[in-house]
Design a protein around this motif. Sequence first.
Motif, short mmCIF file in Angstrom:
data_model
loop_
_atom_site.label_atom_id
_atom_site.label_comp_id
_atom_site.label_asym_id
_atom_site.label_seq_id
_atom_site.Cartn_x
_atom_site.Cartn_y
_atom_site.Cartn_z
N TRP A 149 -10.37 -2.52 7.25
CA TRP A 149 -8.89 -2.78 7.52
C TRP A 149 -8.12 -3.90 6.72
CZ3 TRP A 149 -12.33 -6.25 9.68
CH2 TRP A 149 -12.06 -7.58 9.86
N ILE A 150 -7.27 -4.12 6.92
CA ILE A 150 -6.27 -5.05 6.19
C ILE A 150 -5.89 -6.11 6.87
CG2 ILE A 150 -4.37 -5.21 4.72
CD1 ILE A 150 -4.59 -2.35 3.54
N THR A 151 -5.99 -7.16 6.16
CA THR A 151 -5.31 -8.39 7.02
C THR A 151 -5.01 -9.73 6.03
OG1 THR A 151 -5.92 -10.19 8.75
CG2 THR A 151 -7.65 -9.83 6.72
N ALA A 152 -4.48 -10.61 6.68
CA ALA A 152 -3.81 -11.62 5.58
C ALA A 152 -4.72 -12.86 5.37
CB ALA A 152 -2.35 -12.07 6.22
N LEU A 153 -4.88 -13.26 4.46
CA LEU A 153 -5.64 -14.66 4.21
C LEU A 153 -4.88 -15.57 3.23
CD1 LEU A 153 -9.30 -13.30 3.11
CD2 LEU A 153 -8.53 -14.30 5.40
N PRO A 154 -4.94 -16.75 3.05
CA PRO A 154 -4.04 -17.67 2.41
C PRO A 154 -4.16 -17.24 1.17
CG PRO A 154 -5.58 -19.04 3.92
CD PRO A 154 -5.94 -17.57 4.01
N GLN A 155 -5.20 -16.56 0.40
CA GLN A 155 -5.01 -16.16 -1.03
C GLN A 155 -4.09 -14.85 -1.02
OE1 GLN A 155 -7.93 -16.94 1.01
NE2 GLN A 155 -9.31 -18.15 -0.18
N GLY A 156 -3.88 -14.22 -0.10
CA GLY A 156 -3.22 -12.99 -0.20
C GLY A 156 -3.70 -11.87 0.69
N GLU A 157 -3.11 -10.74 0.69
CA GLU A 157 -3.66 -9.66 1.51
C GLU A 157 -5.05 -9.18 1.23
OE1 GLU A 157 -0.78 -6.16 2.89
OE2 GLU A 157 -1.84 -5.40 1.26
N ALA A 158 -5.66 -9.19 2.08
CA ALA A 158 -7.16 -8.78 1.88
C ALA A 158 -7.73 -7.45 2.46
CB ALA A 158 -7.92 -10.02 2.57
N GLU A 159 -8.12 -6.61 1.78
CA GLU A 159 -9.03 -5.63 2.30
C GLU A 159 -10.53 -5.84 2.45
OE1 GLU A 159 -9.01 -2.51 -0.81
OE2 GLU A 159 -6.77 -2.42 -1.11
N LEU A 160 -10.86 -5.41 3.91
CA LEU A 160 -12.15 -6.02 4.37
C LEU A 160 -12.95 -4.51 4.69
CD1 LEU A 160 -9.95 -8.53 5.19
CD2 LEU A 160 -11.89 -9.30 6.50
N SER A 161 -14.10 -4.78 4.41
CA SER A 161 -15.12 -3.56 5.13
C SER A 161 -16.50 -4.11 5.47
CB SER A 161 -15.27 -2.58 3.67
OG SER A 161 -15.85 -3.14 2.68
N GLY A 162 -17.11 -3.54 6.28
CA GLY A 162 -18.32 -4.23 6.98
C GLY A 162 -18.56 -3.51 8.19
N GLU A 163 -19.44 -4.03 9.09
CA GLU A 163 -19.82 -3.48 10.24
C GLU A 163 -19.60 -4.80 11.29
OE1 GLU A 163 -23.84 -2.32 12.27
OE2 GLU A 163 -23.40 -0.81 10.83
N ALA A 164 -18.96 -4.13 12.56
CA ALA A 164 -18.53 -5.24 13.32
C ALA A 164 -19.51 -4.72 14.59
CB ALA A 164 -17.44 -4.88 13.97
#
Length: 252
Positions: free
Chosen positions: A182-197
């Motif tokens: 999913w895509i979320t916001a971090l202080p560095q900018g918009e972040a694309e994250l991928s992994g396992e939950a």
Amino acid sequence: MTACLPDTVDLRYAFEEGTTTVYSMTARADASWDVRGAGRGSYEVGFEVTETVTQVDDDGAVVEVQMIPTGAEERGLPSPGLERRSFSLRLDPEGEVTEVLQLDGIRAVALDEDELAFIGTYRPSLPREPVTLRDEWSESREIRMGTETQGIDTTGRLVAFRRDDGRELAEVVFSGNSPLRWITALPQGEAELSGEATTRGRGLFEIDGGLLDSATSRTTGRFDVRVVPGAGQAPITGVLRLDLALEVERSD
């Protein structure tokens, strides 16, 4: 208080067309990341969640969900979904999401998987067959999310019976694992994250009413991160660890 109930119970969500159920939800997130430097942050956000059953058939029901924010506190981590949101889901009789149909009036097939990642995750799944106290069950299923499918492995266990104001409740614990992007916001900018939950939780289910009474869950994961800080700037890569806790309680 433990109640004397039949040895075997059939736990099913009772979907009836036109019925509405209201919940209060609180989401608390803690995250740490190493994306061009280490950082930490957290947020707490509340919602009023209204579920309306719009269609019922032999395979389950279509449920429309309205989420209205009731307040938020951010501590170095932007919280998602601070605007009113709506979506519709297809659920089977055990409460599993089998398909995400639309988000904010847009059909799911027109959306990316990451825009649909956290939809419908708070409802405990129930067993397909009648169970007795301490019985366990497990399922491997696929959810249709727009043009993509996502595999989810879940397990559950009936751990106790309770009685509250004349209502007979079943207490279940549950857990699940799934890939997540999913895509979320971090202080560095918009972040694309991928992994396992991994999600673990506990819920109280009203047996005769066929309704979720309350639930808590905790989702944890480690994700690869890719941030694009701005136009013309090179992407930044790193790692994020997330701990997300949800509390849901019926309020109508």
